[in-house]
Write an enzyme that holds these catalytic residues in place. Structure first.
Site, PDB file in Angstrom:
ATOM      1  N   LYS A   1      10.751 -54.511 -47.369  1.00 55.32           N
ATOM      2  CA  LYS A   1      10.617 -55.706 -46.537  1.00 55.32           C
ATOM      3  C   LYS A   1       9.363 -56.498 -46.895  1.00 55.32           C
ATOM      4  O   LYS A   1       9.396 -57.727 -46.982  1.00 55.32           O
ATOM      5  CB  LYS A   1      10.608 -55.301 -45.055  1.00 55.32           C
ATOM      6  CG  LYS A   1      11.975 -54.841 -44.571  1.00 55.32           C
ATOM      7  CD  LYS A   1      11.920 -54.157 -43.218  1.00 55.32           C
ATOM      8  CE  LYS A   1      13.298 -53.629 -42.833  1.00 55.32           C
ATOM      9  NZ  LYS A   1      13.304 -52.849 -41.585  1.00 55.32           N
TER      10      LYS A   1
ATOM     11  N   GLN B   1       9.349 -50.675 -37.217  1.00 48.69           N
ATOM     12  CA  GLN B   1      10.364 -49.875 -37.911  1.00 48.69           C
ATOM     13  C   GLN B   1      10.810 -48.695 -37.049  1.00 48.69           C
ATOM     14  O   GLN B   1       9.988 -47.942 -36.518  1.00 48.69           O
ATOM     15  CB  GLN B   1       9.809 -49.366 -39.246  1.00 48.69           C
ATOM     16  CG  GLN B   1      10.805 -48.619 -40.087  1.00 48.69           C
ATOM     17  CD  GLN B   1      11.965 -49.482 -40.547  1.00 48.69           C
ATOM     18  OE1 GLN B   1      11.759 -50.625 -40.963  1.00 48.69           O
ATOM     19  NE2 GLN B   1      13.164 -48.950 -40.498  1.00 48.69           N
TER      20      GLN B   1
ATOM     21  N   ASP C   1      14.153 -59.240 -35.400  1.00 46.93           N
ATOM     22  CA  ASP C   1      15.204 -58.229 -35.521  1.00 46.93           C
ATOM     23  C   ASP C   1      16.369 -58.527 -34.584  1.00 46.93           C
ATOM     24  O   ASP C   1      17.464 -57.996 -34.751  1.00 46.93           O
ATOM     25  CB  ASP C   1      14.645 -56.838 -35.206  1.00 46.93           C
ATOM     26  CG  ASP C   1      14.532 -55.955 -36.450  1.00 46.93           C
ATOM     27  OD1 ASP C   1      15.169 -56.287 -37.466  1.00 46.93           O
ATOM     28  OD2 ASP C   1      13.813 -54.951 -36.399  1.00 46.93           O
TER      29      ASP C   1
END
Length: 281
Positions: free
Chosen positions: A53, A97, A120
């Site tokens: 990422k 995460q 997200d």
């Protein structure tokens, strides 16, 4: 005739090129898109994901920060760090995460992220925006699946779509995105008694349950579009999806491979959400 492969790598590269152009325009205006990625603990897979990422951010011209913490980081300390990032004007997206260590409540962490930075798309408010059709951030994997379906040229209006799986991160938002595109949507899951009854009548099938060979050739209508979200291993340890690829590719009109289908799109849509967050600011 075998199905056409829906190349997620190629589409991802195209979209990232467009994102880079938008990021450059923002940077020239003094507002470089910024993403903060937080990793708690030493999970090997998570370390790979966050590294990818951060690299993707650099590739499209974003500013990014990666913060790594020991697994014994307290929940309160993590929430305080998120609050600080919420107030940081140079950060437009925040990603924590998963999975987190067991002593940290993931729901509390997700809800602590400002909705304007929830790239997200996992928060309750983001889910509510999707449910009610308001503009907001869409969860990255189903958002990427929609782009893959769009790339086939299929008009979803009036089509029958079957989503196999009902998770909060893929199945449910996938169904809502298809519904927004005017498809007629059926959601199937582990308690569905006759899965093939539903899939045989589908124009689009999205398989997202995490189990090999959930969808086989005899369950697919000729000409259907098949999107395989699954990430599994076969008996030889080779990466595979939820779909019996070799069988289904002889029946479907379009199909995503594993790897190289949905996977590359997930990070790309994270980048898309982040540049959109910066533009909204």
């Amino acid at each position: 005739m075998p199905a056409k492969l829906i190349d997620g790598i190629l589409l991802s590269q195209k979209l990232r090129g467009e994102i880079a152009v938008r990021a450059r325009a923002l940077t020239e205006a003094g507002k470089q898109p910024g993403l903060a990625v937080i990793l708690v603990g030493e999970d090997p897979a998570s370390q790979v994901y966050v590294r990818n990422k951060v690299k993707a951010c650099a590739d499209v011209g974003f500013h990014s920060i990666l913060e790594k913490y020991e697994a014994d980081l307290s929940e309160q300390a993590l929430l305080e760090r998120i609050a600080a990032l919420n107030a940081d004007a140079t950060i437009h997206g925040i990603l924590v995460q998963m999975p987190l260590p067991k002593h940290i409540n993931p729901h509390k962490v997700i809800e602590a992220i400002a909705t304007s930075k929830d790239v997200d798309g996992y928060s309750v408010l983001s889910a509510g925006e999707l449910m009610t059709g308001l503009p907001g951030f869409r969860p990255c994997t189903p958002y990427g699946c929609m782009k893959l379906i769009e790339s086939t040229g299929m008009d979803l209006r009036g089509k029958h779509a079957v989503v196999i799986g009902r998770s909060n991160t893929v199945g449910k938002p996938m169904a809502l995105l298809l519904l927004q595109a005017n498809a007629t949507v059926t959601i199937c899951h582990s308690a569905t008694p006759d899965l093939s009854h539903h899939t045989r009548g589908a124009d689009i099938i999205v398989a997202a349950v995490g189990r090999r060979n959930t969808l086989t050739a005899d369950m697919v209508r000729p000409g259907a579009v098949v999107i395989d979200v699954g990430m599994n291993r076969d008996d030889n340890g080779k990466l595979c999806g939820d779909v019996d690829f070799e069988g289904v590719k002889e029946i479907a009109s379009h199909i995503t491979p594993v790897p190289g289908g949905v996977g590359p799109m997930t990070i790309t849509m994270l980048l898309m959400n982040t540049v959109e967050a910066a533009e909204r600011k």
